[in-house]
Write a protein that holds these residues in place. Structure first.
Motif, PDB file in Angstrom:
ATOM      1  N   GLN A  43       0.835  -1.188   0.000  1.00 57.61           N
ATOM      2  CA  GLN A  43       0.000   0.000   0.000  1.00 57.61           C
ATOM      3  C   GLN A  43       0.872   1.241   0.000  1.00 57.61           C
ATOM      4  O   GLN A  43       2.051   1.181   0.364  1.00 57.61           O
ATOM      5  CB  GLN A  43      -0.948   0.012   1.196  1.00 57.61           C
ATOM      6  CG  GLN A  43      -0.284  -0.013   2.549  1.00 57.61           C
ATOM      7  CD  GLN A  43      -1.308  -0.010   3.671  1.00 57.61           C
ATOM      8  OE1 GLN A  43      -2.307   0.707   3.620  1.00 57.61           O
ATOM      9  NE2 GLN A  43      -1.082  -0.827   4.685  1.00 57.61           N
ATOM     10  N   PRO A  44       0.323   2.391  -0.417  1.00 60.45           N
ATOM     11  CA  PRO A  44       1.115   3.620  -0.467  1.00 60.45           C
ATOM     12  C   PRO A  44       1.644   4.008   0.906  1.00 60.45           C
ATOM     13  O   PRO A  44       1.007   3.762   1.934  1.00 60.45           O
ATOM     14  CB  PRO A  44       0.116   4.656  -0.997  1.00 60.45           C
ATOM     15  CG  PRO A  44      -0.922   3.859  -1.717  1.00 60.45           C
ATOM     16  CD  PRO A  44      -1.029   2.575  -0.965  1.00 60.45           C
ATOM     17  N   GLN A  45       2.823   4.626   0.919  1.00 61.11           N
ATOM     18  CA  GLN A  45       3.421   5.076   2.168  1.00 61.11           C
ATOM     19  C   GLN A  45       2.654   6.247   2.765  1.00 61.11           C
ATOM     20  O   GLN A  45       2.658   6.464   3.964  1.00 61.11           O
ATOM     21  CB  GLN A  45       4.885   5.476   1.939  1.00 61.11           C
ATOM     22  CG  GLN A  45       5.775   4.310   1.544  1.00 61.11           C
ATOM     23  CD  GLN A  45       5.879   3.262   2.641  1.00 61.11           C
ATOM     24  OE1 GLN A  45       5.941   3.597   3.822  1.00 61.11           O
ATOM     25  NE2 GLN A  45       5.897   1.993   2.260  1.00 61.11           N
ATOM     26  N   ASP A  46       1.998   7.041   1.909  1.00 59.53           N
ATOM     27  CA  ASP A  46       1.176   8.143   2.385  1.00 59.53           C
ATOM     28  C   ASP A  46      -0.048   8.219   1.488  1.00 59.53           C
ATOM     29  O   ASP A  46      -0.256   7.375   0.627  1.00 59.53           O
ATOM     30  CB  ASP A  46       1.955   9.466   2.384  1.00 59.53           C
ATOM     31  CG  ASP A  46       2.631   9.733   1.045  1.00 59.53           C
ATOM     32  OD1 ASP A  46       2.033   9.385   0.003  1.00 59.53           O
ATOM     33  OD2 ASP A  46       3.743  10.285   1.038  1.00 59.53           O
ATOM     34  N   ASP A  47      -0.877   9.240   1.720  1.00 63.58           N
ATOM     35  CA  ASP A  47      -2.113   9.379   0.952  1.00 63.58           C
ATOM     36  C   ASP A  47      -1.938  10.229  -0.297  1.00 63.58           C
ATOM     37  O   ASP A  47      -2.919  10.569  -0.958  1.00 63.58           O
ATOM     38  CB  ASP A  47      -3.208   9.999   1.831  1.00 63.58           C
ATOM     39  CG  ASP A  47      -3.804   8.976   2.783  1.00 63.58           C
ATOM     40  OD1 ASP A  47      -3.453   7.791   2.647  1.00 63.58           O
ATOM     41  OD2 ASP A  47      -4.597   9.359   3.652  1.00 63.58           O
ATOM     42  N   VAL A  48      -0.714  10.590  -0.632  1.00 67.39           N
ATOM     43  CA  VAL A  48      -0.487  11.449  -1.794  1.00 67.39           C
ATOM     44  C   VAL A  48      -0.577  10.640  -3.081  1.00 67.39           C
ATOM     45  O   VAL A  48      -1.364  10.929  -3.972  1.00 67.39           O
ATOM     46  CB  VAL A  48       0.872  12.154  -1.686  1.00 67.39           C
ATOM     47  CG1 VAL A  48       1.118  13.015  -2.917  1.00 67.39           C
ATOM     48  CG2 VAL A  48       0.923  12.998  -0.429  1.00 67.39           C
ATOM     49  N   ASP A  49       0.259   9.625  -3.200  1.00 59.35           N
ATOM     50  CA  ASP A  49       0.214   8.746  -4.358  1.00 59.35           C
ATOM     51  C   ASP A  49       0.856   7.420  -3.983  1.00 59.35           C
ATOM     52  O   ASP A  49       1.418   7.263  -2.905  1.00 59.35           O
ATOM     53  CB  ASP A  49       0.908   9.374  -5.579  1.00 59.35           C
ATOM     54  CG  ASP A  49       2.376   9.678  -5.305  1.00 59.35           C
ATOM     55  OD1 ASP A  49       2.878   9.315  -4.213  1.00 59.35           O
ATOM     56  OD2 ASP A  49       3.026  10.277  -6.168  1.00 59.35           O
ATOM     57  N   GLY A  50       0.766   6.467  -4.898  1.00 61.26           N
ATOM     58  CA  GLY A  50       1.348   5.160  -4.640  1.00 61.26           C
ATOM     59  C   GLY A  50       0.505   4.066  -5.260  1.00 61.26           C
ATOM     60  O   GLY A  50      -0.432   4.320  -6.029  1.00 61.26           O
ATOM     61  N   THR A  51       0.838   2.815  -4.916  1.00 59.19           N
ATOM     62  CA  THR A  51       0.189   1.657  -5.516  1.00 59.19           C
ATOM     63  C   THR A  51      -0.271   0.685  -4.437  1.00 59.19           C
ATOM     64  O   THR A  51       0.473   0.386  -3.501  1.00 59.19           O
ATOM     65  CB  THR A  51       1.145   0.937  -6.481  1.00 59.19           C
ATOM     66  OG1 THR A  51       1.536   1.837  -7.520  1.00 59.19           O
ATOM     67  CG2 THR A  51       0.476  -0.281  -7.103  1.00 59.19           C
ATOM     68  N   PHE A  52      -1.511   0.229  -4.588  1.00 63.02           N
ATOM     69  CA  PHE A  52      -2.025  -0.873  -3.786  1.00 63.02           C
ATOM     70  C   PHE A  52      -1.829  -2.170  -4.560  1.00 63.02           C
ATOM     71  O   PHE A  52      -2.104  -2.229  -5.764  1.00 63.02           O
ATOM     72  CB  PHE A  52      -3.524  -0.708  -3.512  1.00 63.02           C
ATOM     73  CG  PHE A  52      -3.871   0.305  -2.466  1.00 63.02           C
ATOM     74  CD1 PHE A  52      -3.811  -0.012  -1.121  1.00 63.02           C
ATOM     75  CD2 PHE A  52      -4.275   1.576  -2.829  1.00 63.02           C
ATOM     76  CE1 PHE A  52      -4.147   0.920  -0.152  1.00 63.02           C
ATOM     77  CE2 PHE A  52      -4.620   2.516  -1.878  1.00 63.02           C
ATOM     78  CZ  PHE A  52      -4.552   2.185  -0.531  1.00 63.02           C
ATOM     79  N   SER A  53      -1.364  -3.201  -3.879  1.00 63.23           N
ATOM     80  CA  SER A  53      -1.396  -4.561  -4.402  1.00 63.23           C
ATOM     81  C   SER A  53      -2.241  -5.364  -3.428  1.00 63.23           C
ATOM     82  O   SER A  53      -1.906  -5.462  -2.243  1.00 63.23           O
ATOM     83  CB  SER A  53       0.010  -5.155  -4.517  1.00 63.23           C
ATOM     84  OG  SER A  53       0.749  -4.506  -5.530  1.00 63.23           O
ATOM     85  N   ALA A  54      -3.346  -5.889  -3.923  1.00 67.06           N
ATOM     86  CA  ALA A  54      -4.276  -6.594  -3.049  1.00 67.06           C
ATOM     87  C   ALA A  54      -4.629  -7.947  -3.656  1.00 67.06           C
ATOM     88  O   ALA A  54      -4.662  -8.106  -4.882  1.00 67.06           O
ATOM     89  CB  ALA A  54      -5.536  -5.763  -2.825  1.00 67.06           C
ATOM     90  N   LYS A  55      -4.913  -8.899  -2.775  1.00 64.57           N
ATOM     91  CA  LYS A  55      -5.179 -10.266  -3.209  1.00 64.57           C
ATOM     92  C   LYS A  55      -6.434 -10.779  -2.528  1.00 64.57           C
ATOM     93  O   LYS A  55      -6.653 -10.563  -1.334  1.00 64.57           O
ATOM     94  CB  LYS A  55      -3.991 -11.162  -2.858  1.00 64.57           C
ATOM     95  CG  LYS A  55      -4.105 -12.591  -3.351  1.00 64.57           C
ATOM     96  CD  LYS A  55      -2.845 -13.375  -2.997  1.00 64.57           C
ATOM     97  CE  LYS A  55      -2.926 -14.806  -3.506  1.00 64.57           C
ATOM     98  NZ  LYS A  55      -1.725 -15.597  -3.153  1.00 64.57           N
TER      99      LYS A  55
END
Length: 442
Positions: A126-138
């Protein structure tokens, strides 16, 4: 020959006389009305085809792109987003789908974090903060990647937001959980973009967990495991503020990351929390949180932003530049931009002096501080820098940056530096530190 036609002529003449005689009778009037044209048709002629007033004009903003028929119904879709592109399966058999939303990235990030938790997805990344990033979920052998990235609209229309968020979802098309039922369109014909898949789970919350509130947050002691990574002179400052509970970090974590650059949003949140905690027993010195019914001062901080009450409250109090304080150019707050040194001083010093800042010019700052780069300081920050010098040993610049002949006004501030600035409020001899605030709290 004429004699043979006499009877017919006499008969026709007799009928004509009868009709003429009955012209004013009720029967004649009824016959005339039955054969007359419909007055409604005379006044409102109906052309062939569909009336123009009932013809529908296609919405130019409606996306003609459709989701794949086998799009998994288990994948959450952010409701306020427009579908822009569908990329077919690549060599790795992954399908990429791109949306764009006018909502801030932190709202979308919070939405997916909450949705994954509510629907029992296993969050691998999950992203390190709420600004941007990527979730990988299963979930049930279905692995998806959700990438959230804020963007700036360079040529926005008058009613168009200044910011946008790109949303990219990648998934495998041959997943065992792939649904053969396409996502149904919204019941609202004016809605543009994808809709949330229908579900029987009544416990699913469709709104982000972070919601604006005008109620002061209950502060609880925070415990960070990496305070020792900060320079020795700042460790006690960070610890005191953490004990007060004013160093809120989203998402919640036990790592402070003292060398991480602090954003304008985060510093605004800490500034209000620290000030109000220091003056917990003095409401007259507290910063009031703004109501959600208040007209936003910034185009990129709307009422649904979780930090709207704090940032709007600072603007309402005149502590940060905005149109409310007469700065017509400050229409954007830029919440996720790094906080600079001059901004740290500009926002903090008015809460120390509690009075109008003194008149200042470039020469006055050069003579007092001796900064070689004083010419790089924004004119509106010169007053705060000069007033900070008058605070002697309790100066924010001295406490945070020590002795220096270079102010570097545009240099980003770290979390540790921001904490040191917020450790003390007031002037020399008349102020309060976080240490003293803790004693009063106990």
């Amino acid at each position: 020959m004429f004699s043979r036609n006499y009877p017919a002529v006499f008969l026709s003449f007799a009928v004509l006389l009868s009709l003429t005689a009955c012209a004013n009778s009720q029967s004649a009037k009824n016959l005339e009305q039955s054969l007359a044209a419909d007055p409604q048709l005379q006044n409102n002629p109906v052309p062939f085809g569909k009336p123009q007033s009932q013809q529908t004009t296609p919405n130019p903003n409606t996306s003609t792109i459709k989701l794949p028929a086998d799009f998994p119904a288990d994948i959450p879709i952010y409701p306020n987003a427009k579908l822009e592109e569908v990329t077919p399966a690549n060599s790795e058999n992954k399908i990429s789908i791109r949306w764009q939303s006018a909502d801030p990235s932190n709202i979308i990030t919070s939405f997916y974090r909450q949705q994954f938790q509510a629907k029992n997805w296993q969050i691998v990344q999950q992203p390190q903060d709420d600004v941007d990033g990527t979730f990988s979920a299963k979930r049930n052998d279905l692995l998806i990647n959700v990438t959230i990235k804020p963007q700036t609209v360079t040529k926005a229309e008058p009613n168009q937001p200044q910011t946008a968020t790109k949303l990219l979802i990648e998934y495998s098309s041959n997943s065992p959980t792939t649904s053969t039922n396409p996502v149904t369109p919204s019941d609202n014909p004016e809605f543009i973009g994808p809709v949330l898949p229908k579900t029987d789970n009544t416990n699913v919350v469709t709104q982000p967990t972070l919601q604006p509130t005008t109620q002061p947050e209950t502060l609880t002691t925070q415990e960070f495991t990496d305070i020792q990574k900060a320079p020795p002179e700042w460790r006690s400052h960070i610890q005191d503020l953490a004990t007060l509970g004013v160093l809120s970090i989203e998402p919640k974590t036990n790592e402070f990351l003292p060398d991480k650059i602090i954003t304008r949003r985060e510093y605004a949140r800490w500034l209000v929390a620290a000030n109000n905690a220091m003056y917990a027993n003095n409401p007259a010195k507290q910063i009031r949180l703004a109501s959600s019914s208040t007209q936003p001062a910034f185009r990129d901080i709307l009422t649904k932003d979780p930090d709207f009450p704090v940032i709007q409250g600072l603007a309402e109090a005149g502590l940060i530049p905005s149109a409310l304080s007469g700065d017509a150019t400050a229409v954007l707050f830029r919440p996720d931009a790094p906080l600079t040194r001059e901004q740290l001083i500009l926002w903090k010093v008015p809460l120390d002096t509690r009075q109008a800042l003194p008149a200042a010019n470039l020469e006055a700052v050069k003579q007092t501080w001796g900064f070689q780069d004083a010419g790089s300081i924004e004119p509106k920050a010169l007053k705060a820098v000069l007033a900070d010098f008058q605070n002697a040993e309790q100066s924010n610049i001295r406490r945070v940056f020590g002795y220096t002949t270079l102010f570097q006004p545009k240099k980003p501030v770290t979390r540790a530096e921001a904490s040191s600035a917020l450790w003390y409020f007031g002037t020399q001899g008349e102020g309060i530190s976080a240490t003293e605030a803790l004693k009063l709290k106990r």
